[in-house]
Write a protein that holds these residues in place. Structure first.
Motif, PDB file in Angstrom:
ATOM      1  N   UNK A 120       0.832  -1.208   0.000  1.00 40.17           N
ATOM      2  CA  UNK A 120       0.000   0.000   0.000  1.00 40.17           C
ATOM      3  C   UNK A 120       0.864   1.256   0.000  1.00 40.17           C
ATOM      4  N   UNK A 121       1.882   1.293   0.845  1.00 39.88           N
ATOM      5  CA  UNK A 121       2.765   2.467   0.924  1.00 39.88           C
ATOM      6  C   UNK A 121       3.487   2.706  -0.395  1.00 39.88           C
ATOM      7  N   UNK A 122       4.052   1.660  -0.964  1.00 40.16           N
ATOM      8  CA  UNK A 122       4.796   1.796  -2.220  1.00 40.16           C
ATOM      9  C   UNK A 122       3.855   2.225  -3.344  1.00 40.16           C
ATOM     10  N   UNK A 160       0.945   3.950  -3.169  1.00 34.67           N
ATOM     11  CA  UNK A 160       0.537   5.347  -3.022  1.00 34.67           C
ATOM     12  C   UNK A 160       1.704   6.298  -3.303  1.00 34.67           C
ATOM     13  N   UNK A 161       2.898   5.905  -2.882  1.00 37.12           N
ATOM     14  CA  UNK A 161       4.070   6.737  -3.146  1.00 37.12           C
ATOM     15  C   UNK A 161       4.329   6.845  -4.652  1.00 37.12           C
ATOM     16  N   UNK A 162       4.279   5.715  -5.355  1.00 39.63           N
ATOM     17  CA  UNK A 162       4.513   5.718  -6.791  1.00 39.63           C
ATOM     18  C   UNK A 162       3.448   6.532  -7.518  1.00 39.63           C
ATOM     19  N   UNK A 163       2.185   6.365  -7.121  1.00 41.29           N
ATOM     20  CA  UNK A 163       1.112   7.108  -7.781  1.00 41.29           C
ATOM     21  C   UNK A 163       1.257   8.613  -7.586  1.00 41.29           C
ATOM     22  N   UNK A 164       1.494   9.020  -6.348  1.00 44.88           N
ATOM     23  CA  UNK A 164       1.520  10.458  -6.048  1.00 44.88           C
ATOM     24  C   UNK A 164       2.741  11.142  -6.662  1.00 44.88           C
ATOM     25  N   UNK A 165       3.912  10.550  -6.524  1.00 47.82           N
ATOM     26  CA  UNK A 165       5.135  11.177  -7.026  1.00 47.82           C
ATOM     27  C   UNK A 165       5.161  11.211  -8.552  1.00 47.82           C
ATOM     28  N   UNK A 174      -6.625  -3.266  -3.746  1.00 50.14           N
ATOM     29  CA  UNK A 174      -5.419  -3.902  -3.205  1.00 50.14           C
ATOM     30  C   UNK A 174      -4.745  -3.022  -2.144  1.00 50.14           C
ATOM     31  N   UNK A 175      -4.786  -1.712  -2.343  1.00 51.41           N
ATOM     32  CA  UNK A 175      -4.221  -0.817  -1.328  1.00 51.41           C
ATOM     33  C   UNK A 175      -5.031  -0.876  -0.039  1.00 51.41           C
ATOM     34  N   UNK A 176      -6.342  -1.040  -0.151  1.00 51.31           N
ATOM     35  CA  UNK A 176      -7.202  -1.114   1.039  1.00 51.31           C
ATOM     36  C   UNK A 176      -6.933  -2.378   1.839  1.00 51.31           C
ATOM     37  N   UNK A 177      -6.553  -3.459   1.147  1.00 58.15           N
ATOM     38  CA  UNK A 177      -6.223  -4.695   1.871  1.00 58.15           C
ATOM     39  C   UNK A 177      -5.081  -4.437   2.860  1.00 58.15           C
ATOM     40  N   UNK A 178      -4.094  -3.656   2.414  1.00 61.94           N
ATOM     41  CA  UNK A 178      -2.977  -3.331   3.296  1.00 61.94           C
ATOM     42  C   UNK A 178      -3.421  -2.571   4.531  1.00 61.94           C
ATOM     43  N   UNK A 179      -4.371  -1.640   4.366  1.00 63.30           N
ATOM     44  CA  UNK A 179      -4.843  -0.862   5.507  1.00 63.30           C
ATOM     45  C   UNK A 179      -5.706  -1.704   6.441  1.00 63.30           C
TER      46      UNK A 179
END
Length: 559
Positions: free
Chosen positions: A209-211, A213-218, A333-338
């Motif tokens: 999830x962290x990776x 969101x980081x890739x998307x935002x940057x 998939x990001x929500x699964x991490x949270x």
């Protein structure tokens, strides 16, 4: 009727091991005794997994909001997070030492500092705070679950709210909470010594999830965003930097107080140390840094809106792209991490420790699992959605419990490391015998409450100003507020120092004495006596039959 009542009470008692060398009474049960060798299953990798979940979570992600709001620049905020993480790791080592050495948790260790009866105070205090925090963590877990299902079923993300406005709870959030709790409750049956795999799975999902969101935002913002390069606004950057360090210690300090709850599961000495010294600061610093960068970059992408919470950010991303199928897949998939992160953190920092604390309050009928269920019920009963929505100051009050946790930590560290120098008479930690060295005066060690109060009162004026609006413009409290911003280190040092001085001038009985817990040696290595008993060559300390139950014949051993 009396006979039936006795039978019912007997059935309600917590299970006891076959051929147990302990008994369930007012001080003791299976989860409170020094951890036997067969249950010590955590090695270096297991503790790295523990701290990966403790340091990489939503709380670490959003810690940057506090620091930036206080006026730190993003680079300075990252620096303070790194320093605070290192200090957190060191604090965890010292707080967890008794677990590694004597295999006892916070609940039992409170007895040698506060007295057998006095120990109820720090235990109840920690239970209260943990139940409140669990309610909030469960709400966040429910919101993450709502976002997950909203990615699968777009209509669910826009579900009509059937609750009244006064409930401060959306119908979809309530459904998400019910689903999240349905996952959480069965996980309470997993014994702490078997938690390594679930912790590892949670960490892998949250890292994804962290990776992501980081890739998307940057990539979409073309960098870390304009906010990342803005200077700090605090008039005194040095003071703001110190506040940032205390914010980290305050966030993780209460958890480190109960480190021995987990280090008692170590399969060898120093197994937790590497994770505490390396994994703790690394995971906290990396997660908080990613949170700062993503928040800065996403502000440029979300129309200038600052979204600190990754749960709300994922929901906003789905809205921004009109529930595009590819975007929904990413959000899912990001929500699964949270979701898994909230499950892990609720078990690691809430259920196990709180269950053990509740077991200490009523060992004959409560163990870790039952205590965890009670915690879950109380946490939901507090209606955290009401607390979050109608009392914005409540979170500040809850955070202010560091005012009480820090002095308790100082007392424990001073007593174990300085006053007693690691020597404990373990058998006296499980008895009501007034001759026991931890009975003190009617079960209370007066040195502990005196030291506690002396560490708490200087921090109260600053707490009052922080959580009330009445004193908002009262500059007379500015000095007290600055001291309050140093809560954890100030409370720890004041109470710890006073406790050491009191013990120096009024030394308690039994300093320097050591004894094992019945037939196990002090440091967890089986003694020849224990081996001979198991072979049937010695009948001392063997259970005897009394009313059909095995009752231990206690033996006191002085080393």
């Amino acid at each position: 009727m009396s006979s039936k009542w006795k039978q019912l009470k007997h059935k309600l008692e917590v299970p006891i091991d076959e051929d147990a060398y302990y008994k369930n009474d007012v001080w003791c049960n299976r989860d409170l005794i020094p951890m036997p060798p067969e249950r010590r299953t955590f090695g270096v990798l297991g503790y790295i997994g523990y701290w990966s979940c403790s340091g990489s979570n939503i709380s670490a992600w959003t810690v940057g909001s506090t620091l930036l709001a206080f006026g730190l620049s993003p680079p300075a905020a990252i620096g303070s997070v790194i320093v605070g993480g290192i200090l957190t790791g060191l604090l965890a080592v010292f707080c967890g030492w008794m677990g590694e050495r004597h295999y006892i948790g916070f609940t039992v260790s409170s007895r040698f500092s506060w007295g057998m009866r006095g120990s109820y105070f720090p235990v109840v205090l920690r239970v209260f705070v943990a139940c409140m925090w669990f309610g909030l963590q469960a709400l966040f877990g429910g919101q993450a679950m709502r976002v997950l299902w909203g990615a699968i079923i777009p209509g669910f993300a826009h579900m009509k709210n059937y609750f009244s406005a006064g409930s401060h709870l959306l119908t979809k959030d309530f459904i998400g909470l019910v689903i999240w709790m349905a996952l959480f409750i069965p996980m309470l049956l997993i014994k702490p010594e078997h938690m390594q795999i679930p912790l590892g799975v949670s960490f892998v999902f949250f890292v994804g999830t962290c990776v992501g969101l980081l890739a998307w935002s940057v990539s979409n913002a073309g960098g870390a965003g304009a906010m990342f390069n803005e200077p700090g606004t605090a008039p005194n950057q040095g003071w703001a930097f110190m506040f940032g360090i205390m914010a980290i210690l305050g966030s993780w300090g209460a958890g480190t107080l109960g480190q021995s709850d987990w280090t008692r599961y170590a399969n060898r000495r120093f197994a937790p140390t590497l994770s505490q010294l390396l994994a703790a600061p690394f995971t906290i610093a990396v997660t908080a840094t990613i949170g700062i960068i993503v928040t800065s970059a996403s502000r440029d992408l979300m129309g200038g809106e600052i979204i600190w919470n990754p749960i709300m950010l994922l929901a906003g991303i789905q809205e921004k792209y009109d529930s595009d199928s590819k975007v929904r897949a990413g959000v899912f998939f990001a929500s699964i991490g949270l979701v898994t992160s909230q499950l892990a953190i609720s078990i690691v920092l809430n259920s196990v420790s709180t269950g053990m604390d509740m077991a200490g309050l009523c060992p004959k009928y409560i163990n870790i699992v039952r205590g965890s269920y009670i915690m879950a019920a109380i946490g939901i009963a507090t209606q955290p959605w009401q607390l979050l929505s109608t009392a914005t100051r409540f979170l500040e009050v809850l955070s202010g419990f560091g005012v009480f946790m820090a002095p308790a930590t100082g007392i424990m560290l001073a007593d174990y490391h300085i006053v007693r120098r690691y020597k404990l008479k373990l058998n006296d930690l499980y008895t009501s015998d007034p001759q026991g060295i931890y009975w003190y005066f009617h079960g209370i060690n007066w040195r502990a409450p005196v030291s506690f109060l002396m560490g708490v009162w200087p921090l109260l004026p600053g707490l009052v100003k922080t959580v009330t609006s009445d004193s908002g413009g009262d500059t007379a409290l500015d000095g007290w507020t600055k001291l309050y911003h140093l809560t954890f280190i100030a409370g720890l040092l004041i109470s710890g120092s006073i406790f050491w001085v009191l013990n120096y001038f009024f030394p308690p009985l039994g300093l320097g004495e050591e004894a094992p817990f019945v037939d196990d040696v002090v440091h967890g290595v089986p003694s020849p006596k224990l081996e001979s008993e198991r072979n049937g060559s010695d009948q001392a300390n063997v259970g005897t039959e009394d009313d059909g139950e095995k009752v231990l014949a206690k033996e006191t051993v002085n080393v």
